[in-house]
Design an enzyme around this catalytic site. Structure first.
Site, short mmCIF file in Angstrom:
data_model
loop_
_atom_site.label_atom_id
_atom_site.label_comp_id
_atom_site.label_asym_id
_atom_site.label_seq_id
_atom_site.Cartn_x
_atom_site.Cartn_y
_atom_site.Cartn_z
N ASP A 293 12.63 0.33 -7.21
CA ASP A 293 11.38 0.36 -6.99
C ASP A 293 10.34 -0.64 -7.17
O ASP A 293 10.77 -1.38 -8.36
CB ASP A 293 10.84 1.88 -7.27
CG ASP A 293 9.58 2.39 -7.02
OD1 ASP A 293 9.05 1.88 -5.71
OD2 ASP A 293 8.73 3.01 -7.65
N PHE A 473 5.53 3.00 -4.63
CA PHE A 473 6.17 3.91 -3.80
C PHE A 473 7.08 3.44 -2.66
O PHE A 473 7.06 3.86 -1.47
CB PHE A 473 5.13 4.72 -2.95
CG PHE A 473 3.87 5.28 -3.75
CD1 PHE A 473 4.01 5.87 -4.97
CD2 PHE A 473 2.70 4.71 -3.72
CE1 PHE A 473 2.94 6.43 -5.86
CE2 PHE A 473 1.52 5.11 -4.36
CZ PHE A 473 1.76 5.78 -5.37
N HIS A 474 8.12 2.52 -3.24
CA HIS A 474 9.31 1.81 -2.50
C HIS A 474 10.39 2.19 -2.96
O HIS A 474 11.23 1.33 -2.99
CB HIS A 474 8.63 0.26 -2.52
CG HIS A 474 7.61 0.19 -1.96
ND1 HIS A 474 6.85 -1.26 -2.21
CD2 HIS A 474 6.81 0.61 -1.09
CE1 HIS A 474 6.01 -1.35 -1.49
NE2 HIS A 474 5.54 -0.37 -1.01
N PRO A 475 10.85 3.43 -3.13
CA PRO A 475 12.25 3.75 -3.64
C PRO A 475 13.28 3.53 -2.33
O PRO A 475 13.35 3.68 -1.42
CB PRO A 475 12.36 5.18 -4.14
CG PRO A 475 11.17 5.78 -3.02
CD PRO A 475 10.24 4.76 -2.94
#
Length: 538
Positions: A293, A473-475
């Site tokens: 992330d 918020f980039h998993p």
């Protein structure tokens, strides 16, 4: 009993693209299952309204991680879209593909067909860019990408000029020949309204005889016959249902829900599954591992000149801009919050940019952690500068807590677990400070509010990052693509190792995180997955 050629779990960035493309030729039937409901919601369609969907359980899974030791034991809040369009319906709409080298690295990790020249056609296929098509940009795709310059706040130019004063070049298109430089972001917007994957791919296809969409339908397990995926069991309106796939089951439920569903269905780390009382269909140690992330640090400044705070804080400003938006689809409500930014190198000698920058001409000092109440900014003029390392090396994991499909998985991001990541967060903080001293920004800054002038030493800057840095918020990566069946989850054709008729196509398959926002590459994965499947189905 219902039967389709393909059953897709998840109507998000990739799943909507898949459902559209697989039904385009009229040969195949597709059931698209979405745990959430309709995206017909004002706060979804109004670009700045995503601040309202951040904590809305009807639209959002609202996950929380386990405590992060690298962030002083803090819990991170991870919103994920639970609605048609998935996270593309609640994100900040920034359209960034990533760097050429990101995808060359994917290919070099043992994934033929995923280098830059292989994926570029699918980025272009998905896109209609308002500047027109060229060798890099698409002109006839479903996803409309808009240049927002006409409504941007004037302080964006101060940010760009500050970057140029630090010898960063101005880049008018981060998705063009090179990502490097500073400039303004393009958004997934059309006619002043959000262009989610649901709007782009599903609305034009809803009347197709071969496409059935079921909302409020949460998948509970993959139905296996031996090692062959036969269908999906799901719950809808309190009833248990099963849909069978004549050809394939495809998981597009995202980097949290896709590995969770695999584990619930008996595909995952054998010891974990047995400890939860789940029969092992296929031991696959990589399911839920390799979680990556982006982590960012924001610096808050009080401004000497008006910012969006002055426009949106007063009640009359909210009223005026609300009416303006409803009548014209113009103004600050037609934009996301990250209006300008860039991709730069934090130190000499690097081959590629290692930092993404953000400039927001708005501030909010009293917001709950992780929330940006965009319609309620501070009562004084202020703005935010932020930076995130683009390619973190820390790896986390997630795992089911129980056999209950309605219990959220335990998420362990493992932020700042490597010395390299700590060093790059320190460089990110210093870079933001350096930008603030450039003449074009220094001229409009009255004071640094957070972290404040007392935070100066490297030790204090790192401590501040551990205290305040947060996810953007980039998993990705939890069903990693690669050739090693012992550690990777899917092969280069997105087939799950060790089982039949089952693929994963979403951001969970990223071998490494891309340099920037992840929505555009997730859509690309959906487009490319559809091409692979159609090619094999001939």
């Amino acid at each position: 009993m219902s039967e389709y050629d393909f059953v897709i779990v998840g109507a998000g960035s990739a799943g909507c693209a898949l459902a559209n493309r697989l039904t385009e030729n009229g040969k195949y039937s597709v059931l698209l299952l979405e745990a959430g409901g309709s995206d017909l919601n004002l706060w979804i369609w109004m670009p700045i309204g995503y601040g309202k969907t951040f904590y809305r359980r009807s639209l959002n899974w609202m996950y929380e991680t386990e405590p992060n030791s690298g962030l002083n034991g803090r819990v991170s809040y991870w919103p994920r879209g639970k609605v048609m369009g998935g996270s593309s319906s609640i994100n900040a709409m920034v359209y960034v593909r990533g760097q050429r080298q990101d995808f060359e690295d994917w290919k070099n990790l043992g994934n033929p067909g995923w280098g830059w020249d292989d994926v570029l056609p699918y980025f272009r296929k998905s896109e209609t860019n308002d500047r027109g098509s060229d060798a890099h940009r698409g002109g006839g795709g479903p996803v409309h990408v808009a240049t927002m310059d006409r409504d941007l706040h004037p302080l964006c130019q101060n940010f760009i000029n500050a970057g140029k004063e630090l010898q960063f070049r101005h880049n008018p298109d981060f998705n063009g020949p090179s990502q490097e430089g500073v400039g303004t972001y393009q958004n997934t917007v059309k006619d002043g309204m959000r262009m989610s994957s649901a709007r782009a791919y599903i609305r034009p296809a809803r009347t197709r005889a071969g496409l059935r969409v079921e909302t409020h339908a949460q998948a509970t397990r993959i139905v296996f016959e031996g090692k062959r995926a036969k269908g999906i069991a799901y719950r809808k309106n309190g009833l248990s249902k099963t849909a069978f796939a004549r050809r394939e089951v495809i998981l597009s439920a995202g980097a949290i829900n896709s590995p969770q569903l695999l584990q619930l269905s008996g595909v995952g780390p054998a010891a974990l599954l047995r400890s939860k009382g789940i029969d092992v269909v296929q031991a696959s140690e990589g399911v839920g591992k390799h979680l990556q992330d982006h982590l960012a640090i924001d610096y808050l400044y009080r401004s000497k000149v008006p910012t969006l705070n002055d426009q949106l804080h007063p009640w009359y400003g909210k009223l005026w801009h609300g009416l303006r938006y409803l009548l014209t689809r113009r103004g600050p409500l037609s934009l996301g919050v990250n209006q300008a930014g860039g991709f730069v190198k934090s130190r000499p000698g690097l081959r590629d940019p290692n930092m993404q920058l953000f400039f927001s001409p708005v501030s909010y000092t009293k917001a709950p952690p992780g929330k940006r109440p965009l319609m309620n900014p501070d009562p004084f003029p202020g703005f935010l500068l932020g930076a995130q390392p683009t390619r973190p090396t820390s790896r986390g994991h997630l795992e089911i807590r129980s056999p209950d499909p309605f219990e959220a998985a335990a998420i362990h991001p493992n932020y700042l677990a490597t010395d390299k990541d700590v060093q790059e967060m320190l460089e990110a903080a210093k870079l933001v400070r350096l930008l603030a001293t450039a003449p074009s920004l220094a001229a409009v800054i009255e004071a640094e509010i957070a972290p404040g002038p007392l935070v100066q030493s490297d030790e204090d800057l790192i401590a501040d990052c551990r205290m305040r840095a947060g996810t953007v918020f980039h998993p990705v990566g939890t069903c990693r693509m690669g050739p090693d069946a012992l550690q990777d989850v899917v092969d280069a054709r997105l087939r799950v190792h060790g089982v039949l008729n089952l693929r994963v196509a979403d951001a969970s398959i990223f071998p490494t995180i891309t340099s920037g926002n992840t929505n555009a590459p997730a859509i690309m994965v959906g487009e490319k997955a559809a091409s692979i499947i159609l090619e094999e189905s001939q």
